[in-house]
Design a protein around this motif. Structure first.
Motif, PDB file in Angstrom:
ATOM      1  N   PHE A  62       0.735  -1.128   0.058  1.00  0.00           N
ATOM      2  CA  PHE A  62       0.019  -0.053   0.018  1.00  0.00           C
ATOM      3  C   PHE A  62       0.975   1.184   0.031  1.00  0.00           C
ATOM      4  O   PHE A  62       0.782   2.190  -0.712  1.00  0.00           O
ATOM      5  CB  PHE A  62      -0.963   0.075   1.150  1.00  0.00           C
ATOM      6  CG  PHE A  62      -1.806   1.141   1.271  1.00  0.00           C
ATOM      7  CD1 PHE A  62      -2.701   1.362   0.349  1.00  0.00           C
ATOM      8  CD2 PHE A  62      -1.781   2.051   2.447  1.00  0.00           C
ATOM      9  CE1 PHE A  62      -3.849   2.337   0.309  1.00  0.00           C
ATOM     10  CE2 PHE A  62      -2.722   3.197   2.634  1.00  0.00           C
ATOM     11  CZ  PHE A  62      -3.467   3.472   1.495  1.00  0.00           C
ATOM     12  N   ALA A  63       1.844   1.326   0.748  1.00  0.00           N
ATOM     13  CA  ALA A  63       2.764   2.555   0.882  1.00  0.00           C
ATOM     14  C   ALA A  63       3.719   2.646  -0.505  1.00  0.00           C
ATOM     15  O   ALA A  63       3.735   3.701  -0.955  1.00  0.00           O
ATOM     16  CB  ALA A  63       3.835   2.381   2.018  1.00  0.00           C
ATOM     17  N   LEU A  64       3.910   1.462  -1.033  1.00  0.00           N
ATOM     18  CA  LEU A  64       4.675   1.645  -2.174  1.00  0.00           C
ATOM     19  C   LEU A  64       3.888   2.138  -3.369  1.00  0.00           C
ATOM     20  O   LEU A  64       4.233   2.991  -4.349  1.00  0.00           O
ATOM     21  CB  LEU A  64       4.951   0.316  -2.769  1.00  0.00           C
ATOM     22  CG  LEU A  64       5.968   0.153  -3.969  1.00  0.00           C
ATOM     23  CD1 LEU A  64       7.301   0.560  -3.810  1.00  0.00           C
ATOM     24  CD2 LEU A  64       6.129  -1.286  -4.339  1.00  0.00           C
ATOM     25  N   VAL A  65       2.581   1.875  -3.326  1.00  0.00           N
ATOM     26  CA  VAL A  65       1.574   2.291  -4.537  1.00  0.00           C
ATOM     27  C   VAL A  65       1.448   3.981  -3.949  1.00  0.00           C
ATOM     28  O   VAL A  65       1.189   4.516  -5.181  1.00  0.00           O
ATOM     29  CB  VAL A  65       0.224   1.645  -4.490  1.00  0.00           C
ATOM     30  CG1 VAL A  65      -0.889   2.415  -5.274  1.00  0.00           C
ATOM     31  CG2 VAL A  65       0.269   0.154  -4.704  1.00  0.00           C
ATOM     32  N   LEU A  66       1.077   4.055  -2.730  1.00  0.00           N
ATOM     33  CA  LEU A  66       1.113   5.728  -2.344  1.00  0.00           C
ATOM     34  C   LEU A  66       2.175   6.718  -2.883  1.00  0.00           C
ATOM     35  O   LEU A  66       2.009   7.598  -3.597  1.00  0.00           O
ATOM     36  CB  LEU A  66       0.741   5.785  -1.069  1.00  0.00           C
ATOM     37  CG  LEU A  66      -0.657   5.379  -0.299  1.00  0.00           C
ATOM     38  CD1 LEU A  66      -0.456   5.653   0.976  1.00  0.00           C
ATOM     39  CD2 LEU A  66      -1.793   6.324  -0.901  1.00  0.00           C
ATOM     40  N   VAL A  67       3.298   5.959  -2.857  1.00  0.00           N
ATOM     41  CA  VAL A  67       4.468   6.831  -3.184  1.00  0.00           C
ATOM     42  C   VAL A  67       4.528   6.708  -4.575  1.00  0.00           C
ATOM     43  O   VAL A  67       5.050   7.778  -5.358  1.00  0.00           O
ATOM     44  CB  VAL A  67       5.739   6.272  -2.452  1.00  0.00           C
ATOM     45  CG1 VAL A  67       7.151   6.800  -3.010  1.00  0.00           C
ATOM     46  CG2 VAL A  67       5.701   6.533  -0.759  1.00  0.00           C
ATOM     47  N   LEU A  68       4.688   5.543  -5.394  1.00  0.00           N
ATOM     48  CA  LEU A  68       5.005   5.514  -6.825  1.00  0.00           C
ATOM     49  C   LEU A  68       3.732   5.890  -7.741  1.00  0.00           C
ATOM     50  O   LEU A  68       3.918   6.501  -8.919  1.00  0.00           O
ATOM     51  CB  LEU A  68       5.398   4.085  -7.192  1.00  0.00           C
ATOM     52  CG  LEU A  68       6.762   3.599  -6.477  1.00  0.00           C
ATOM     53  CD1 LEU A  68       7.243   2.219  -6.843  1.00  0.00           C
ATOM     54  CD2 LEU A  68       7.945   4.708  -6.727  1.00  0.00           C
ATOM     55  N   ARG A  69       2.672   5.429  -7.611  1.00  0.00           N
ATOM     56  CA  ARG A  69       1.419   5.883  -8.208  1.00  0.00           C
ATOM     57  C   ARG A  69       0.924   7.337  -8.056  1.00  0.00           C
ATOM     58  O   ARG A  69       0.650   8.252  -8.831  1.00  0.00           O
ATOM     59  CB  ARG A  69       0.346   4.871  -7.927  1.00  0.00           C
ATOM     60  CG  ARG A  69      -1.014   5.115  -8.698  1.00  0.00           C
ATOM     61  CD  ARG A  69      -0.749   5.088 -10.177  1.00  0.00           C
ATOM     62  NE  ARG A  69      -1.870   5.191 -11.145  1.00  0.00           N
ATOM     63  CZ  ARG A  69      -2.338   6.217 -11.654  1.00  0.00           C
ATOM     64  NH1 ARG A  69      -1.517   7.455 -11.669  1.00  0.00           N
ATOM     65  NH2 ARG A  69      -3.573   6.293 -12.018  1.00  0.00           N
ATOM     66  N   TRP A  70       0.864   7.715  -6.826  1.00  0.00           N
ATOM     67  CA  TRP A  70       0.001   9.034  -6.357  1.00  0.00           C
ATOM     68  C   TRP A  70       1.102   9.956  -5.915  1.00  0.00           C
ATOM     69  O   TRP A  70       0.726  11.063  -5.379  1.00  0.00           O
ATOM     70  CB  TRP A  70      -0.889   8.689  -5.290  1.00  0.00           C
ATOM     71  CG  TRP A  70      -2.253   7.949  -5.978  1.00  0.00           C
ATOM     72  CD1 TRP A  70      -2.833   8.418  -7.158  1.00  0.00           C
ATOM     73  CD2 TRP A  70      -2.725   6.696  -5.614  1.00  0.00           C
ATOM     74  NE1 TRP A  70      -3.925   7.734  -7.476  1.00  0.00           N
ATOM     75  CE2 TRP A  70      -3.995   6.522  -6.403  1.00  0.00           C
ATOM     76  CE3 TRP A  70      -2.605   5.907  -4.697  1.00  0.00           C
ATOM     77  CZ2 TRP A  70      -4.649   5.535  -6.349  1.00  0.00           C
ATOM     78  CZ3 TRP A  70      -3.248   4.697  -4.383  1.00  0.00           C
ATOM     79  CH2 TRP A  70      -4.548   4.563  -5.473  1.00  0.00           C
TER      80      TRP A  70
END
Length: 94
Positions: A62-70
């Motif tokens: 979830f943290a990876l998606v928050l940082v890389l995607r958003w």
């Protein structure tokens, strides 16, 4: 210039080693060490895959998606991850 490049490479190697060590020990409850080689021994961390922490994996993803995607702010992601982890831990899901 060459000396600075060598120092930079060494620092990147140390940071990468720490990142891998922390990731393996966070995601898995049990990790063993395997040694390979003769005079120059290579030490490998070998996780016990049945000890995978589902909560850590989900929070990390979830943290990876928050940082890389958003492109979320690091402090916001860190705070949200801590809050989710505390809720996960207190609820006894582990």
């Amino acid at each position: 210039s060459c000396a600075l490049s060598a120092i930079t490479a060494a620092v990147v190697g140390v940071v990468l080693n720490l990142a891998i060590w922390f990731a393996v020990h966070t995601l898995f409850a049990e990790v063993s060490e395997q040694r390979i080689g003769g005079p120059l021994t290579l030490r490998l961390l070998w996780p016990h895959f049945d000890s995978l922490s589902l909560g850590s994996l989900l929070i990390g993803g979830f943290a990876l998606v928050l940082v890389l995607r958003w492109r979320a702010n690091m402090f916001a992601v860190l705070g949200l991850s801590v809050a989710i982890g505390m809720i996960w831990f207190v609820s006894g899901l582990r």
